[in-house]
Every structure is written in structure tokens, then in C-alpha cells.
Design a protein around this motif. Structure first.
Motif, short mmCIF file in Angstrom:
data_model
loop_
_atom_site.label_atom_id
_atom_site.label_comp_id
_atom_site.label_asym_id
_atom_site.label_seq_id
_atom_site.Cartn_x
_atom_site.Cartn_y
_atom_site.Cartn_z
N ASN A 1 -6.29 2.69 -9.16
CA ASN A 1 -5.78 2.58 -7.79
C ASN A 1 -4.79 1.45 -7.58
O ASN A 1 -4.48 1.11 -6.44
CB ASN A 1 -6.96 2.43 -6.82
CG ASN A 1 -7.75 3.71 -6.72
OD1 ASN A 1 -7.19 4.78 -6.59
ND2 ASN A 1 -9.06 3.60 -6.83
N ARG A 2 -4.28 0.86 -8.66
CA ARG A 2 -3.37 -0.28 -8.50
C ARG A 2 -2.51 -0.42 -9.76
O ARG A 2 -3.01 -0.31 -10.87
CB ARG A 2 -4.18 -1.54 -8.28
CG ARG A 2 -3.37 -2.80 -8.13
CD ARG A 2 -4.31 -3.99 -7.99
NE ARG A 2 -3.65 -5.24 -8.22
CZ ARG A 2 -3.43 -6.16 -7.30
NH1 ARG A 2 -3.86 -5.95 -6.08
NH2 ARG A 2 -2.83 -7.27 -7.58
N ASP B 1 0.85 -1.19 0.00
CA ASP B 1 0.00 0.00 0.00
C ASP B 1 0.88 1.24 0.00
O ASP B 1 1.92 1.27 0.66
CB ASP B 1 -0.90 0.03 1.23
CG ASP B 1 -1.98 -1.05 1.19
OD1 ASP B 1 -2.25 -1.59 0.10
OD2 ASP B 1 -2.55 -1.33 2.25
N CYS B 2 0.45 2.26 -0.73
CA CYS B 2 1.22 3.50 -0.80
C CYS B 2 0.31 4.61 -1.32
O CYS B 2 -0.75 4.34 -1.88
CB CYS B 2 2.44 3.35 -1.69
SG CYS B 2 2.06 2.88 -3.38
N ALA B 3 0.72 5.84 -1.14
CA ALA B 3 -0.09 6.97 -1.58
C ALA B 3 -0.03 7.17 -3.09
O ALA B 3 -1.00 7.63 -3.69
CB ALA B 3 0.35 8.25 -0.86
N GLU B 4 1.11 6.85 -3.71
CA GLU B 4 1.29 7.08 -5.14
C GLU B 4 1.80 5.82 -5.84
O GLU B 4 3.00 5.66 -6.08
CB GLU B 4 2.28 8.22 -5.37
CG GLU B 4 1.83 9.53 -4.75
CD GLU B 4 2.87 10.62 -4.91
OE1 GLU B 4 2.77 11.35 -5.90
OE2 GLU B 4 3.78 10.69 -4.06
N PRO B 5 0.90 4.89 -6.19
CA PRO B 5 1.34 3.62 -6.78
C PRO B 5 2.09 3.77 -8.10
O PRO B 5 3.02 3.01 -8.36
CB PRO B 5 0.05 2.82 -6.95
CG PRO B 5 -1.05 3.80 -6.86
CD PRO B 5 -0.55 4.95 -6.04
N GLU B 6 1.73 4.73 -8.91
CA GLU B 6 2.41 4.90 -10.20
C GLU B 6 3.88 5.26 -10.00
O GLU B 6 4.77 4.71 -10.64
CB GLU B 6 1.72 6.00 -11.04
CG GLU B 6 0.27 5.73 -11.34
CD GLU B 6 -0.68 6.17 -10.21
OE1 GLU B 6 -1.89 5.92 -10.35
OE2 GLU B 6 -0.23 6.74 -9.20
N ARG C 1 -0.74 -0.66 -4.39
CA ARG C 1 -2.15 -0.28 -4.26
C ARG C 1 -2.28 1.07 -3.58
O ARG C 1 -1.63 1.33 -2.57
CB ARG C 1 -2.89 -1.34 -3.45
CG ARG C 1 -4.39 -1.10 -3.35
CD ARG C 1 -5.05 -2.18 -2.56
NE ARG C 1 -4.61 -2.08 -1.16
CZ ARG C 1 -5.16 -2.72 -0.17
NH1 ARG C 1 -6.16 -3.55 -0.39
NH2 ARG C 1 -4.72 -2.57 1.06
N ARG C 2 -3.12 1.92 -4.15
CA ARG C 2 -3.31 3.26 -3.60
C ARG C 2 -4.03 3.20 -2.25
O ARG C 2 -5.07 2.57 -2.11
CB ARG C 2 -4.12 4.13 -4.56
CG ARG C 2 -4.21 5.60 -4.11
CD ARG C 2 -4.95 6.48 -5.12
NE ARG C 2 -4.65 6.20 -6.51
CZ ARG C 2 -3.58 6.63 -7.19
NH1 ARG C 2 -2.68 7.37 -6.57
NH2 ARG C 2 -3.42 6.32 -8.46
N ASP C 3 -3.44 3.87 -1.28
CA ASP C 3 -4.05 4.09 0.03
C ASP C 3 -3.66 5.51 0.41
O ASP C 3 -2.52 5.77 0.79
CB ASP C 3 -3.52 3.09 1.05
CG ASP C 3 -4.06 3.32 2.45
OD1 ASP C 3 -4.73 4.37 2.69
OD2 ASP C 3 -3.80 2.49 3.33
N VAL C 4 -4.59 6.44 0.29
CA VAL C 4 -4.28 7.85 0.52
C VAL C 4 -3.84 8.11 1.96
O VAL C 4 -3.23 9.13 2.24
CB VAL C 4 -5.44 8.78 0.13
CG1 VAL C 4 -5.71 8.70 -1.37
CG2 VAL C 4 -6.70 8.44 0.90
#
Length: 130
Positions: A37-38, A12-17, A52-55
């Protein structure tokens, strides 16, 4: 016949790209699948990693004891120094993981989002500390 066809490590992270670019360069990987989001990548050896996006994602505190390490990635390498230069050049950072005296066969790092990982030469024989 197995019902499970593949395993994927997901961070999990804020900026997956952005984080996918770090791991694509480190692993010589390619995009496998990307959604809003992934992002999932696949290395040449078949290893799959998804971001995976997790803000609200926060980096783990490992190796500090107040938050135990839940999981980490390990990468087997031939040249620790060369891979360290690549990691730092890509925006990763070395982590203080304990006694650094004597020959170092593994080293700890954090990716740009703070996830911990190890690069090591050969098979790890050290017991888990802590």
C-alpha cells in the motif's frame, strides 16, 4: 543530536505504483521502499516522496476556491518549457493558476492522480494568493 532522521512527503492516491512511475521519471528517482500500500522513492538530491494507497482518494480542487490548497510540491528547474513537455508526456496536465501575462517564472500542474505541484525557476518571491 536530532531524533528525527528524515522527512518524507506523502501523497495519498488510488494507484501508488502508477503515480510512483510518474514521479520517478520526472525526478530521475529510484525506488527506496515498496510495500503493498505504499511506494517510496528517492531523487538523486535526496528528496523523498511516498505514495500511499487510499482507495477513496479524490484529487484536490485547487486552484478552485471551494476547496483550499492544503499542500503542494515545488520543483526548481532550469528550463520551464522542457520540464513542461516532460510532465505532459508523462501524463501530468497544466493547471490554470491565475494571470498568465508577463514573464512566467513558475507554472502549476497536476500529476496523473490530480495532486498539484509547481515548477519554478529560482527562488519564489510571489505571495500566496487566496
Amino acid at each position: 543530536m536530532s531524533l528525527v532522521t528524515a522527512g518524507v512527503v506523502v501523497l495519498d492516491c488510488a494507484e501508488p505504483e502508477k503515480l510512483a512511475e510518474f514521479y520517478k521519471e520526472l525526478l530521475g528517482a529510484e525506488d527506496l521502499d515498496a510495500h503493498v500500500n505504499r511506494v517510496e522513492i528517492r531523487a538523486a538530491d535526496g528528496f523523498r516522496l511516498a505514495l500511499r494507497r487510499d482507495v477513496n482518494a479524490t484529487a484536490p480542487s485547487w486552484p478552485r476556491p471551494e476547496n483550499s490548497l492544503q499542500a503542494h510540491l515545488e520543483f526548481v528547474v532550469d528550463d520551464l518549457d522542457a520540464v513542461e513537455r516532460l510532465i505532459v508526456g508523462l501524463g501530468g496536465r497544466p493547471m490554470e493558476t491565475g494571470d498568465a501575462t508577463g514573464p512566467t517564472e513558475e507554472r502549476g500542474y497536476a500529476d496523473p492522480a490530480g495532486h498539484s505541484f509547481i515548477i519554478r525557476r529560482g527562488t519564489s518571491t510571489a505571495p500566496k494568493q487566496g
